[in-house]
Design an enzyme around this catalytic site. Structure first.
Site, PDB file in Angstrom:
ATOM      1  N   GLY A  29      44.054 -22.324  15.735  1.00  0.00           N
ATOM      2  CA  GLY A  29      42.678 -22.049  16.159  1.00  0.00           C
ATOM      3  C   GLY A  29      42.297 -22.914  17.345  1.00  0.00           C
ATOM      4  CB  THR A  31      39.163 -27.110  16.179  1.00  0.00           C
ATOM      5  OG1 THR A  31      38.090 -26.175  16.095  1.00  0.00           O
ATOM      6  CG2 THR A  31      38.604 -28.510  16.200  1.00  0.00           C
ATOM      7  N   GLY A  84      41.784 -27.126  11.919  1.00  0.00           N
ATOM      8  CA  GLY A  84      40.365 -26.770  11.969  1.00  0.00           C
ATOM      9  C   GLY A  84      39.937 -26.109  10.674  1.00  0.00           C
ATOM     10  CD  GLU A 105      45.333 -22.111   9.226  1.00  0.00           C
ATOM     11  OE1 GLU A 105      45.036 -22.183  10.421  1.00  0.00           O
ATOM     12  OE2 GLU A 105      44.572 -21.630   8.376  1.00  0.00           O
TER      13      GLU A 105
HETATM   14  C1  5RP Z   1      42.816 -20.147  11.330  1.00  0.00           C
HETATM   15  C2  5RP Z   1      41.812 -21.098  10.814  1.00  0.00           C
HETATM   16  C3  5RP Z   1      41.056 -21.912  11.816  1.00  0.00           C
HETATM   17  O1  5RP Z   1      41.271 -23.255  11.539  1.00  0.00           O
HETATM   18  C4  5RP Z   1      39.596 -21.590  11.705  1.00  0.00           C
HETATM   19  O2  5RP Z   1      39.417 -20.203  11.901  1.00  0.00           O
HETATM   20  C5  5RP Z   1      38.779 -22.382  12.720  1.00  0.00           C
HETATM   21  O3  5RP Z   1      39.002 -21.886  13.999  1.00  0.00           O
HETATM   22  P1  5RP Z   1      38.394 -22.584  15.284  1.00  0.00           P
HETATM   23  O4  5RP Z   1      38.976 -23.949  15.357  1.00  0.00           O
HETATM   24  O5  5RP Z   1      38.834 -21.685  16.409  1.00  0.00           O
HETATM   25  O6  5RP Z   1      36.892 -22.624  15.123  1.00  0.00           O
HETATM   26  O7  5RP Z   1      41.594 -21.244   9.637  1.00  0.00           O
HETATM   27  O8  5RP Z   1      43.381 -19.381  10.277  1.00  0.00           O
END
Ligand code: 5RP
Length: 231
Positions: A29, A31, A84, A105
């Site tokens: 993602g 972050t 993230g 994850e």
């Molecule tokens: C991916 C995730 C990401 O960590 C979550 O969607 C946060 O995304 P971002 O950092 O773009 O806000 O769980 O499966």
């Protein structure tokens, strides 16, 4: 400060939680991408780490930036995972899976001594559930599995709108070849109960509730990065 600035600040703060020689899980993602970029920059200065990516996208970014990569086929344990989240609550429970990488994850985070979550302040919630809950399902029998998911919600006294995740008009396919059903619930008062019920459904591979996995949250705010530690 924009949300992206907050994400970047939280990602930079997470470097403190990585020691030289560590095996590091890399989340997925926007972050997590900031963290991968910051870690790669530190590694170029001679800070040696070995990394496991949680998605093809993160692998491409990390290896492209020169990070040394390994896998959980070669390693059984990692030191730390930095990832993230879509939501976190006051009990360090998470909803993840907005990017569709929840299964890997979760495997990577639970193979790590601890998981550090990095987030902007919009991700902090009083109760989980505003963000749709992603459920990764085997494509075979997807309608039958969806019916059982709906029954599990009703057992928990929840009403949810189930939607097969699409990409470019076609069913979204995860890195593991599965489909995702997103459930809009609004409020999950008993995440642990829903976690257990969903996990008991044949056809459900995993879901985006991360219960008792995360121990540290670094949240970017306009006043700096706030650290939340469990216990
Ligand atoms: C991916 C995730 C990401 O960590 C979550 O969607 C946060 O995304 P971002 O950092 O773009 O806000 O769980 O499966």
């Amino acid at each position: 400060m924009t949300a992206d600035d907050q994400k970047k600040a939280a990602a930079a703060a997470a470097l403190e939680f990585v020691q030289a020689g560590n095996k590091v899980g890399l989340g997925t993602g926007s972050t997590a991408n900031h963290f991968i970029t910051a870690l790669a920059e530190k590694a170029r200065g001679g800070f040696d780490v070995e990394c496991v990516a949680t998605s093809r996208a993160s692998f491409q970014l990390a290896s492209g930036l020169g990070l040394r990569m390994t896998t959980l086929e070669k390693q059984s344990h990692l030191d730390v995972t930095v990832d993230g989240t879509d939501e976190f609550d006051g009990n360090f429970q998470l909803i993840k899976g907005g990017g569709g990488a929840l299964l890997v994850e979760k495997i990577v985070a639970t193979s790590s001594r601890y998981m550090v979550v990095i987030a902007d302040q919009s991700k902090k919630v009083d109760a989980l559930g505003k963000f749709p809950l992603a459920v990764e399902v085997v494509p075979f029998g997807v309608n039958a599995t969806a019916w059982k998911i709906d029954r599990a919600l009703r057992i928990c006294d929840l009403k949810g709108k189930l939607q097969l995740r699409l990409m470019d008009g076609k069913p979204f396919v995860t890195d593991s070849g599965n489909a995702i059903i997103d459930i809009t619930i609004g409020h999950i008062p008993e995440p642990r109960r829903l976690d257990n019920l969903l996990k008991s459904i044949p056809g459900v591979v995993d879901h985006g509730l991360f219960i008792d996995i995360c121990g540290i949250v670094l949240m970017g705010t306009d006043d700096g990065v706030k650290t939340f530690r469990k216990g």
